[in-house]
Design an enzyme around this catalytic site. Sequence first.
Site, PDB file in Angstrom:
ATOM      1  N   GLU A  75      51.348   4.035  53.328  1.00  0.00           N
ATOM      2  CA  GLU A  75      50.069   3.878  52.639  1.00  0.00           C
ATOM      3  C   GLU A  75      50.170   3.370  51.201  1.00  0.00           C
ATOM      4  O   GLU A  75      49.302   2.632  50.754  1.00  0.00           O
ATOM      5  CB  GLU A  75      49.314   5.221  52.640  1.00  0.00           C
ATOM      6  CG  GLU A  75      48.859   5.688  54.003  1.00  0.00           C
ATOM      7  CD  GLU A  75      47.814   4.769  54.620  1.00  0.00           C
ATOM      8  OE1 GLU A  75      47.038   4.141  53.863  1.00  0.00           O
ATOM      9  OE2 GLU A  75      47.788   4.661  55.861  1.00  0.00           O
ATOM     10  N   SER A 336      35.451  66.314  65.404  1.00  0.00           N
ATOM     11  CA  SER A 336      36.456  67.286  64.965  1.00  0.00           C
ATOM     12  C   SER A 336      37.344  66.788  63.837  1.00  0.00           C
ATOM     13  O   SER A 336      38.107  67.565  63.265  1.00  0.00           O
ATOM     14  CB  SER A 336      37.329  67.700  66.154  1.00  0.00           C
ATOM     15  OG  SER A 336      36.550  68.399  67.110  1.00  0.00           O
TER      16      SER A 336
END
Length: 425
Positions: A75, A336
């Site tokens: 590129e 509990s």
Amino acid sequence: MTKKRAFWLSAGFFIALLLIDLAFPFRVNPRYSTLVTASDGTVLHAFLNEEDKWRLYTELDEITPLLRQTILQKEDRYFYYHFGINPVSVGRALAKNLTSGRRTSGASTITMQVVRLLEPRKRTYGSKIIEMLRAMQLEWHYSKDEILQLYLNLIPYGSNVEGIKSASMLYFGKLPQVLSLAEITTLTIIPNRPSSLRLGRKNPYIVQERNKWLRRFEKAALFDPQVIEDALREPLRAERREAPKLAPHLAIRLRKQYPQLPIVRSTLVPTRQTQAEQLTRNYVNRLRSMNIHNAAVVVINNETMNVEAYVGSADFNNPYDGGQVDGVRAVRSPGSTLKPLLYAVGFDKGLITPKTTLNDVPTNFGGFEPENFDRRFNGKVTVEFALANSLNIPAVKVLSDLTPSVLIEYLKKADFQTVKKQSAG
């Protein structure tokens, strides 16, 4: 031209650019997908971004030398030497376009491509000039590595896939830093023609185009000849894959908690997470005959206090049994689990000791007559026996003597969020 005049012209040009920069600031704010990772960096879960795109954030350390070399060779070979514009390329492109009578070359640098990806415009000469100015502006504010990172995060791969990490994960099932030369080359050629080079659909054609570039790399002596030959022979196994969807409940929770982070790093251990999910599914399957259809699990390392596994339900994709409800966070009756805290407050207040005896017999507490789980009564018992056997009647007796308001205050001090919210409401 005198030196003084040249100085003032240069100064004027610089001031003009500075004013333009202040008047038209370059806003770089891509919307990234959220990625949740495990403690070892493994990708657990990925989300689409706000625009319904897969744009996974590529970190700087994921840009390997191999990836950098390949993308720059293809590129923008002079990326690290120009100021956002390559004057030689611009001159050459302009000459070609003028002699041919049509636009045949664009001379876009990587920086200019980033500008175009962030601010799409029609492809005209006017747009090209704006791109050049914006490219210089981008170079003033960001390092070369940051610009390259932006480029790799934004390049299109067709459909709703953007960025090399997204393509790497969704088509090769791996992170960018472990891609081979053949795979990297494949991913560098797609962005130029994302519509015609569709990974998973046109793989044979893509291989032809990939190999053309590999031969060019060979001519440029960019890589060792044997490395090139290996890449040429490597088959293309790209196909569209599902994004990772592990630990969905925790991933959703973390995404909401850190909405601005493109990568959220959890402490989950992948092997433990997978094991916990499997065990939870198996456990629920065994108990379906007892009308138990869901379960949640959290595994915490006692030494580090890190959450190493987080299972919000037995099956996230099961809508009938509340699969998408996070059982870890769902408000439920504590049952509990409050008994140890209740007795601890009793100890703290001097109301009881572990050896205090309590009556486990049928008792009416203002119209409430509690029973034990086994519906039996044990007569006189010690507090430690009552706690060890999770007896209900002795617990209610202690709560009655202590008063609920005292217990609630202790729970609030212990940062029980639900209690605090209910008290505030």
